[in-house]
Design an enzyme around this catalytic site. Structure first.
Site, PDB file in Angstrom:
ATOM      1  N   ARG A 162       0.879  -1.178   0.000  1.00  0.00           N
ATOM      2  CA  ARG A 162       0.000   0.000   0.000  1.00  0.00           C
ATOM      3  C   ARG A 162       0.913   1.223   0.000  1.00  0.00           C
ATOM      4  O   ARG A 162       1.684   1.437   0.935  1.00  0.00           O
ATOM      5  CB  ARG A 162      -0.908   0.011   1.227  1.00  0.00           C
ATOM      6  CG  ARG A 162      -1.652   1.314   1.392  1.00  0.00           C
ATOM      7  CD  ARG A 162      -2.735   1.242   2.451  1.00  0.00           C
ATOM      8  NE  ARG A 162      -3.876   0.475   1.983  1.00  0.00           N
ATOM      9  CZ  ARG A 162      -5.102   0.557   2.508  1.00  0.00           C
ATOM     10  NH1 ARG A 162      -5.343   1.380   3.505  1.00  0.00           N
ATOM     11  NH2 ARG A 162      -6.094  -0.164   2.036  1.00  0.00           N
TER      12      ARG A 162
ATOM     13  N   HIS B  85      -7.454   0.547  -6.334  1.00  0.00           N
ATOM     14  CA  HIS B  85      -7.653  -0.304  -5.154  1.00  0.00           C
ATOM     15  C   HIS B  85      -8.297  -1.615  -5.632  1.00  0.00           C
ATOM     16  O   HIS B  85      -9.466  -1.904  -5.355  1.00  0.00           O
ATOM     17  CB  HIS B  85      -8.550   0.418  -4.151  1.00  0.00           C
ATOM     18  CG  HIS B  85      -8.473  -0.118  -2.747  1.00  0.00           C
ATOM     19  ND1 HIS B  85      -7.682  -1.191  -2.399  1.00  0.00           N
ATOM     20  CD2 HIS B  85      -9.109   0.258  -1.600  1.00  0.00           C
ATOM     21  CE1 HIS B  85      -7.830  -1.440  -1.112  1.00  0.00           C
ATOM     22  NE2 HIS B  85      -8.684  -0.583  -0.609  1.00  0.00           N
TER      23      HIS B  85
ATOM     24  N   GLN C 127     -10.037  -4.135  -3.193  1.00  0.00           N
ATOM     25  CA  GLN C 127     -11.351  -3.642  -2.758  1.00  0.00           C
ATOM     26  C   GLN C 127     -12.415  -4.015  -3.797  1.00  0.00           C
ATOM     27  O   GLN C 127     -13.499  -4.491  -3.455  1.00  0.00           O
ATOM     28  CB  GLN C 127     -11.286  -2.121  -2.583  1.00  0.00           C
ATOM     29  CG  GLN C 127     -12.596  -1.489  -2.196  1.00  0.00           C
ATOM     30  CD  GLN C 127     -13.034  -1.876  -0.789  1.00  0.00           C
ATOM     31  OE1 GLN C 127     -12.283  -1.707   0.148  1.00  0.00           O
ATOM     32  NE2 GLN C 127     -14.232  -2.408  -0.641  1.00  0.00           N
TER      33      GLN C 127
ATOM     34  N   ASP D 234     -17.221   6.773  -1.333  1.00  0.00           N
ATOM     35  CA  ASP D 234     -15.903   6.678  -0.687  1.00  0.00           C
ATOM     36  C   ASP D 234     -15.645   8.056  -0.072  1.00  0.00           C
ATOM     37  O   ASP D 234     -16.333   9.032  -0.408  1.00  0.00           O
ATOM     38  CB  ASP D 234     -14.857   6.333  -1.775  1.00  0.00           C
ATOM     39  CG  ASP D 234     -13.433   6.226  -1.256  1.00  0.00           C
ATOM     40  OD1 ASP D 234     -13.234   6.130  -0.030  1.00  0.00           O
ATOM     41  OD2 ASP D 234     -12.505   6.235  -2.096  1.00  0.00           O
TER      42      ASP D 234
ATOM     43  N   CYS E  88     -16.491   1.578   0.796  1.00  0.00           N
ATOM     44  CA  CYS E  88     -15.301   0.750   1.059  1.00  0.00           C
ATOM     45  C   CYS E  88     -14.866   0.845   2.515  1.00  0.00           C
ATOM     46  O   CYS E  88     -14.173  -0.039   3.009  1.00  0.00           O
ATOM     47  CB  CYS E  88     -14.177   1.158   0.126  1.00  0.00           C
ATOM     48  SG  CYS E  88     -13.779   2.915   0.220  1.00  0.00           S
TER      49      CYS E  88
ATOM     50  N   ARG F 249     -13.718  -8.682   1.910  1.00  0.00           N
ATOM     51  CA  ARG F 249     -12.293  -8.429   1.635  1.00  0.00           C
ATOM     52  C   ARG F 249     -11.488  -9.691   1.945  1.00  0.00           C
ATOM     53  O   ARG F 249     -10.576 -10.071   1.214  1.00  0.00           O
ATOM     54  CB  ARG F 249     -11.765  -7.266   2.504  1.00  0.00           C
ATOM     55  CG  ARG F 249     -12.423  -5.903   2.263  1.00  0.00           C
ATOM     56  CD  ARG F 249     -12.104  -5.372   0.881  1.00  0.00           C
ATOM     57  NE  ARG F 249     -10.693  -5.345   0.608  1.00  0.00           N
ATOM     58  CZ  ARG F 249      -9.849  -4.372   0.989  1.00  0.00           C
ATOM     59  NH1 ARG F 249     -10.314  -3.319   1.621  1.00  0.00           N
ATOM     60  NH2 ARG F 249      -8.569  -4.420   0.681  1.00  0.00           N
TER      61      ARG F 249
HETATM   62  N1   CP Z   1     -11.286  -0.238   2.516  1.00  0.00           N
HETATM   63  C1   CP Z   1     -10.027  -0.282   2.948  1.00  0.00           C
HETATM   64  O1   CP Z   1      -9.082  -0.463   2.178  1.00  0.00           O
HETATM   65  O2   CP Z   1      -9.890  -0.115   4.289  1.00  0.00           O
HETATM   66  P1   CP Z   1      -8.534   0.042   5.080  1.00  0.00           P
HETATM   67  O3   CP Z   1      -7.941   1.383   4.710  1.00  0.00           O
HETATM   68  O4   CP Z   1      -8.910  -0.046   6.530  1.00  0.00           O
HETATM   69  O5   CP Z   1      -7.598  -1.066   4.672  1.00  0.00           O
HETATM   70  N1  NVA Z   2      -9.970   6.677  -1.462  1.00  0.00           N
HETATM   71  C1  NVA Z   2      -9.653   6.212  -0.129  1.00  0.00           C
HETATM   72  C2  NVA Z   2      -9.898   4.751  -0.005  1.00  0.00           C
HETATM   73  C3  NVA Z   2      -9.687   4.194   1.387  1.00  0.00           C
HETATM   74  C4  NVA Z   2      -9.889   2.720   1.451  1.00  0.00           C
HETATM   75  C5  NVA Z   2      -8.219   6.544   0.177  1.00  0.00           C
HETATM   76  O1  NVA Z   2      -7.370   6.407  -0.716  1.00  0.00           O
HETATM   77  O2  NVA Z   2      -7.929   6.971   1.302  1.00  0.00           O
END
Ligand code: CP
Ligand code: NVA
Length: 308
Positions: A106, A133, A136, A227, A267, A295
Site C-alpha cells: 500500500r 484499489h 477492494q 468513498d 469501502c 475483503r
Molecule cells: N477499505 C479499505 O481499504 O480499508 P482500510 O484502509 O482499513 O484497509
Molecule cells: N480513497 C480512499 C480509499 C480508502 C480505502 C483513500 O485512498 O484513502
C-alpha cells in the site's frame, strides 16, 4: 471442488491485470472459501505486507487470509524497517523476495508499486495506491454477486471522488460488462488513462457515464457506492474538498431515487455526515459490513490463485 487456477500475470497491480474469466474465477473461489466448501493449504507460504498508509481492513484481512490458507503474513511497518529510512525499492524488493512468497503493498504512487514489481521475483499485490484499489473491487463485486445473483442488467452509481476506488470499479465493470455511472464534482473525474483502458476492455462503449449530477446518476441504479471525499494523503485539502463535494452525499433523498431493491456500498472507513449519512450507512439498504467481510474471502481467493 473448485481448484485455484494460476493467473496469467504474476502480479496484481491493477484490476486490468486479470481477465474477465479470471475475475469470475476469483469471485467463485471466494464464495467457496466463504461457505467453507474449500480449504486450500499454502503451508509455509509467507506474505509480506508493506503499508506506507494506514489500514484496518486490508491489513487484517490479508493476515487472516494467510492464516486460513495455512501460511503466515509479516507486517513490515516502514517505520520499524529500513524502508522508512529510504532504502531503495529495488533493494528492498530483491531482499524480501528471498524471504517472502508474495508482497502486498500500500503506497502513494502507482509507479513505486510498479518498481517493486519490476525488482521483486515474487508476486506483488496492490493493497491500494492513489490510482487503484483492485483488492477492494474484488470484494465489491463479490458483494454485488451475492446480492443480485450475478451481474446481468446491474447499474452501479459511484458518487464521490473519481480516484483509486472508482478507477478499479470502472475497470472491473469493463471486464464484466456492467454499467457504471460516476457522479463527481468538476475536476474530480476518474483518471483518463484508466477510462481509456476500460474502454479498450469493454465491448459496450456506453458502459461508462461520467456526470456532475448525482441526482440523475442514481435513477434506476441497483448499487449506490461512495468513498471518502479526502483520501489518505489529502488531509491538507479537506476543507476545500468538503466545499467542492457539497451535494454529493448519499442520503435518504438520493437513495429514494434509486431502484427499490438498491443497496448501498462504501469501502470504509467512512465519514458519516459527509459522503454518507449515518442513517443510510445503518439502514437496511447498507451492505458495508458484508462488503468489508468479503475483503477476507476475496483476498484468500486471490492469494490461492497467485500461489497456484
Ligand atoms: N477499505 C479499505 O481499504 O480499508 P482500510 O484502509 O482499513 O484497509
Ligand atoms: N480513497 C480512499 C480509499 C480508502 C480505502 C483513500 O485512498 O484513502
Amino acid at each position: 471442488m473448485l481448484n485455484p487456477i494460476k493467473l496469467a500475470k504474476n502480479n496484481f497491480l491493477s484490476s486490468s491485470d486479470i481477465s474477465k474469466e479470471e475475475l469470475i474465477h476469483i469471485l467463485e473461489l471466494a464464495g467457496e472459501f466463504k461457505n467453507k466448501k474449500l480449504s486450500i493449504h499454502c503451508k509455509n507460504k509467507v506474505l509480506g505486507l508493506i503499508f506506507d498508509k494506514s489500514s484496518t481492513r486490508t491489513r487484517v484481512s490479508f493476515q487472516v487470509a494467510m492464516s486460513r490458507l495455512g501460511g503466515t503474513a509479516i507486517d513490515l511497518n516502514p517505520n520499524t524497517s529500513q524502508i522508512g529510512r529510504g532504502e531503495p525499492i529495488k533493494d528492498t524488493a530483491r531482499v524480501l523476495s528471498r524471504y517472502c512468497d508474495a508482497l502486498a503493498i500500500r503506497t502513494f504512487n502507482q509507479s513505486d508499486l510498479e518498481d517493486y514489481a519490476k525488482w521483486a521475483t515474487k508476486p506483488v499485490i496492490n493493497a491500494l495506491t492513489d490510482l487503484e484499489h483492485p483488492c477492494q473491487a474484488l470484494a465489491d463485486f463479490l458483494t454485488i454477486k451475492e446480492e443480485f445473483g450475478g451481474f446481468d442488467n446491474i447499474v452501479i452509481t459511484f458518487i464521490g471522488d473519481g480516484n483509486n476506488v472508482a478507477n478499479s470499479l470502472i475497470l472491473c465493470c469493463a471486464l464484466l460488462g456492467v454499467e457504471i455511472r460516476i457522479a463527481c464534482p468538476k475536476g474530480y473525474e476518474p483518471n483518463p488513462l484508466v477510462i481509456k483502458k476500460a474502454q479498450e476492455i469493454s465491448k459496450n462503449k456506453n458502459f461508462l457515464e461520467v456526470t456532475n449530477d448525482p441526482q440523475s446518476a442514481v435513477l434506476g441504479a441497483n448499487v449506490l457506492y461512495t468513498d471518502v471525499w479526502s483520501s489518505m494523503g489529502e488531509e491538507n485539502k479537506q476543507e476545500e474538498k468538503d466545499k467542492d463535494f457539497n451535494g454529493f452525499s448519499i442520503n435518504k433523498s438520493l437513495v429514494g431515487k434509486a431502484k427499490n431493491d438498491s443497496i448501498v456500498l462504501h469501502c470504509l472507513p467512512a465519514y458519516r455526515s459527509k459522503e454518507i449519512t449515518d442513517e443510510i450507512i445503518e439502514s437496511e439498504k447498507s451492505r458495508v459490513f458484508n462488503q468489508a467481510e468479503n475483503r477476507l474471502h476475496a483476498q484468500q481467493a486471490l492469494l490461492a490463485c497467485l500461489f497456484a
